[in-house]
Design an enzyme around this catalytic site. Structure first.
Site, PDB file in Angstrom:
ATOM      1  N   TYR A  51       3.950  -1.606  -6.381  1.00  0.00           N
ATOM      2  CA  TYR A  51       2.998  -1.362  -5.286  1.00  0.00           C
ATOM      3  C   TYR A  51       3.691  -1.583  -3.943  1.00  0.00           C
ATOM      4  O   TYR A  51       3.449  -0.881  -2.969  1.00  0.00           O
ATOM      5  CB  TYR A  51       1.753  -2.252  -5.419  1.00  0.00           C
ATOM      6  CG  TYR A  51       0.819  -1.818  -6.536  1.00  0.00           C
ATOM      7  CD1 TYR A  51       1.326  -1.267  -7.713  1.00  0.00           C
ATOM      8  CD2 TYR A  51      -0.554  -1.942  -6.433  1.00  0.00           C
ATOM      9  CE1 TYR A  51       0.499  -0.861  -8.741  1.00  0.00           C
ATOM     10  CE2 TYR A  51      -1.394  -1.528  -7.459  1.00  0.00           C
ATOM     11  CZ  TYR A  51      -0.861  -0.998  -8.615  1.00  0.00           C
ATOM     12  OH  TYR A  51      -1.682  -0.588  -9.630  1.00  0.00           O
ATOM     13  N   HIS A  56      -3.459   6.762  -7.299  1.00  0.00           N
ATOM     14  CA  HIS A  56      -4.791   6.542  -6.703  1.00  0.00           C
ATOM     15  C   HIS A  56      -4.733   6.932  -5.219  1.00  0.00           C
ATOM     16  O   HIS A  56      -5.123   6.177  -4.329  1.00  0.00           O
ATOM     17  CB  HIS A  56      -5.237   5.092  -6.881  1.00  0.00           C
ATOM     18  CG  HIS A  56      -5.523   4.749  -8.310  1.00  0.00           C
ATOM     19  ND1 HIS A  56      -6.793   4.643  -8.808  1.00  0.00           N
ATOM     20  CD2 HIS A  56      -4.704   4.539  -9.366  1.00  0.00           C
ATOM     21  CE1 HIS A  56      -6.740   4.351 -10.098  1.00  0.00           C
ATOM     22  NE2 HIS A  56      -5.485   4.287 -10.464  1.00  0.00           N
TER      23      HIS A  56
HETATM   24  C1  HEM Z   1       3.437  -0.135 -14.645  1.00  0.00           C
HETATM   25  C2  HEM Z   1       2.142  -0.153 -14.281  1.00  0.00           C
HETATM   26  C3  HEM Z   1       1.629   0.465 -13.037  1.00  0.00           C
HETATM   27  C4  HEM Z   1       2.298   1.110 -12.017  1.00  0.00           C
HETATM   28  C5  HEM Z   1       3.799   1.366 -11.877  1.00  0.00           C
HETATM   29  C6  HEM Z   1       1.289   1.496 -11.033  1.00  0.00           C
HETATM   30  C7  HEM Z   1       1.558   2.157  -9.862  1.00  0.00           C
HETATM   31  C8  HEM Z   1       0.681   2.257  -8.790  1.00  0.00           C
HETATM   32  C9  HEM Z   1       1.054   2.596  -7.443  1.00  0.00           C
HETATM   33  C10 HEM Z   1       2.469   2.954  -6.993  1.00  0.00           C
HETATM   34  C11 HEM Z   1      -0.052   2.531  -6.679  1.00  0.00           C
HETATM   35  C12 HEM Z   1      -0.154   2.741  -5.168  1.00  0.00           C
HETATM   36  C13 HEM Z   1       0.046   1.372  -4.471  1.00  0.00           C
HETATM   37  C14 HEM Z   1      -0.021   1.444  -2.965  1.00  0.00           C
HETATM   38  O1  HEM Z   1       0.656   2.269  -2.347  1.00  0.00           O
HETATM   39  O2  HEM Z   1      -0.741   0.612  -2.369  1.00  0.00           O
HETATM   40  C15 HEM Z   1      -1.148   2.164  -7.544  1.00  0.00           C
HETATM   41  C16 HEM Z   1      -2.456   2.000  -7.140  1.00  0.00           C
HETATM   42  C17 HEM Z   1      -3.479   1.669  -8.019  1.00  0.00           C
HETATM   43  N1  HEM Z   1      -3.383   1.363  -9.356  1.00  0.00           N
HETATM   44 FE1  HEM Z   1      -1.677   1.239 -10.398  1.00  0.00          FE
HETATM   45  N2  HEM Z   1       0.053   1.090 -11.454  1.00  0.00           N
HETATM   46  C18 HEM Z   1       0.209   0.460 -12.670  1.00  0.00           C
HETATM   47  C19 HEM Z   1      -0.779  -0.106 -13.438  1.00  0.00           C
HETATM   48  C20 HEM Z   1      -2.110  -0.059 -13.145  1.00  0.00           C
HETATM   49  C21 HEM Z   1      -3.147  -0.595 -13.967  1.00  0.00           C
HETATM   50  C22 HEM Z   1      -2.936  -1.362 -15.283  1.00  0.00           C
HETATM   51  C23 HEM Z   1      -4.322  -0.344 -13.340  1.00  0.00           C
HETATM   52  C24 HEM Z   1      -5.689  -0.703 -13.841  1.00  0.00           C
HETATM   53  C25 HEM Z   1      -6.400  -1.679 -13.407  1.00  0.00           C
HETATM   54  C26 HEM Z   1      -4.035   0.337 -12.089  1.00  0.00           C
HETATM   55  C27 HEM Z   1      -4.951   0.730 -11.134  1.00  0.00           C
HETATM   56  C28 HEM Z   1      -4.632   1.096  -9.833  1.00  0.00           C
HETATM   57  C29 HEM Z   1      -5.592   1.231  -8.762  1.00  0.00           C
HETATM   58  C30 HEM Z   1      -7.105   1.041  -8.860  1.00  0.00           C
HETATM   59  C31 HEM Z   1      -4.870   1.581  -7.612  1.00  0.00           C
HETATM   60  C32 HEM Z   1      -5.410   1.813  -6.216  1.00  0.00           C
HETATM   61  C33 HEM Z   1      -5.347   0.500  -5.429  1.00  0.00           C
HETATM   62  C34 HEM Z   1      -5.910   0.660  -4.031  1.00  0.00           C
HETATM   63  O3  HEM Z   1      -7.043   1.145  -3.910  1.00  0.00           O
HETATM   64  O4  HEM Z   1      -5.234   0.277  -3.063  1.00  0.00           O
HETATM   65  N3  HEM Z   1      -2.679   0.499 -12.008  1.00  0.00           N
HETATM   66  N4  HEM Z   1      -0.676   2.005  -8.830  1.00  0.00           N
END
Ligand code: HEM
Length: 318
Positions: free
Chosen positions: A307, A41
């Site tokens: 995260y 994202h």
């Molecule tokens: C093993 C499961 C998951 C991993 C490893 C993962 C990994 C990541 C990582 C590395 C980031 C960036 C975090 C940052 O630097 O602040 C991120 C952001 C995000 N992820 Fe995931 N994610 C996972 C599951 C999910 C799921 C289930 C959702 C659904 C709701 C999701 C939705 C998002 C969203 C919306 C962001 C952006 C958050 C923001 O705006 O700061 N992720 N994810």
């Protein structure tokens, strides 16, 4: 209780650091490292908001932001791609992350996406699936062949890919429904726990564009549209809570609960203006507050460490 996800001091000491690093490395494999950006994202837009609870959740949870008093919030909409330069149209799922300020100075977050289920049941299978996607990319598989390749080896991904296939090009970040996917537990004043899930519903309704119209849009049309819209009027989302019943899985983000579960609206989020991203913003779905507990979903627990890993990497690069 975990409280503040917005400062580095609160990033959890990782029990699973090795696997979190592997997960973030695997994600980086998909489109390379984009210094300073979130590893997933990557591109997003932040807004100032106010959350106004309607009091209905108070019978089920002691969470301070879900009683009667309004709280300030920061909202970040994003495209799911790992590449910040990718056009909005080309990243299928969109995200909506909300960080609520709590009266004690801490914060708590809900992180949602436009699909109701996730593609991996465990952190280990997440890493395997992302690595498979990377290998398939190198073999130049198209998106449909890639999904077939993954669902053949990881049957848990089927429901999520079916939902992804149904997504249409969004008209606006303000006209999408966002699912927070994981189960949590509400804890009431007597200590009674109830399994719940959260969903954000747009007051403006859900609207999509035809593919032909979407292809005419500039790369960042969703951000442009949101900025223009907020100059005219606030954007409102309703927060629904869905109550699980006996037998509904609380540990499996690849499975939806039946549609007929009890659902109540517990408040409204009013977005007023686009803002520069606040420094050190980390939207951690594991940062709950008193009155809400994490379920036994291993992905929900793992997201905290993954995260945190991404946050540390991008912060060092700024
Ligand atoms: C093993 C499961 C998951 C991993 C490893 C993962 C990994 C990541 C990582 C590395 C980031 C960036 C975090 C940052 O630097 O602040 C991120 C952001 C995000 N992820 Fe995931 N994610 C996972 C599951 C999910 C799921 C289930 C959702 C659904 C709701 C999701 C939705 C998002 C969203 C919306 C962001 C952006 C958050 C923001 O705006 O700061 N992720 N994810």
């Amino acid at each position: 209780m975990m409280k503040d996800s917005s400062s580095t001091g609160s990033i959890p000491a990782a029990e699973n650091t090795g696997l979190a690093a592997q997960a973030v490395n695997a994600i980086e494999g998909l489109s390379g490292v984009h210094p300073g950006y979130r590893r997933a994202h990557a591109r997003g837009i932040c807004c100032r908001a106010v959350f106004r609870p309607n009091g209905l959740a108070a019978a089920f949870t002691t969470a301070a932001h879900l009683q009667e008093q309004e709280s300030a919030a920061v909202v970040r909409f994003s495209g799911s791609s790992t590449d910040p330069a990718l056009a909005d149209l080309l990243s299928p799922a969109k995200g909506m992350a909300v960080q609520f300020s709590l009266p004690d100075g801490g914060s708590t977050s809900l992180v949602g996406a436009t699909v109701p289920v996730f593609f991996a049941r465990t952190p280990e299978s997440f890493v395997d699936i992302v690595r498979t996607a990377h290998k398939a990319q190198e073999g130049n598989l198209g998106p449909l062949e890639l999904m077939k390749e993954i669902t053949t080896h990881f049957s848990e991904s089927k429901e999520s890919f079916l939902s992804l296939n149904k997504l249409k090009p969004p008209a606006s970040y303000a006209e999408l429904q966002y699912y927070c996917i994981h189960a949590y537990f509400f804890v009431d004043t007597e200590g009674r726990k109830r399994p719940v899930k959260f969903e954000w519903k747009p007051e403006a309704g859900v609207r999509s564009l035809s593919l032909a119209d979407a292809r005419q849009q500039p790369d960042r049309y969703l951000e442009d549209e949101l900025e223009l819209r907020l100059k005219d009027e606030p954007v409102i989302f309703q927060l629904d809570v869905i109550f699980g019943e006996d037998g509904d899985p609380t540990d499996d983000p690849t499975k939806a609960w039946p549609d007929d579960r009890r659902r109540i609206e517990i408040g409204r989020l009013c977005l007023t203006e686009v803002i520069t991203e606040p420094e050190e913003l980390l939207m951690d779905p594991g940062a709950v507050t008193e009155g809400i507990e994490l379920s036994d979903d291993p992905i929900l627990h793992f997201r905290r460490t993954a995260y945190g890993e991404s946050f540390h990497r991008r912060r060092k690069e700024q």
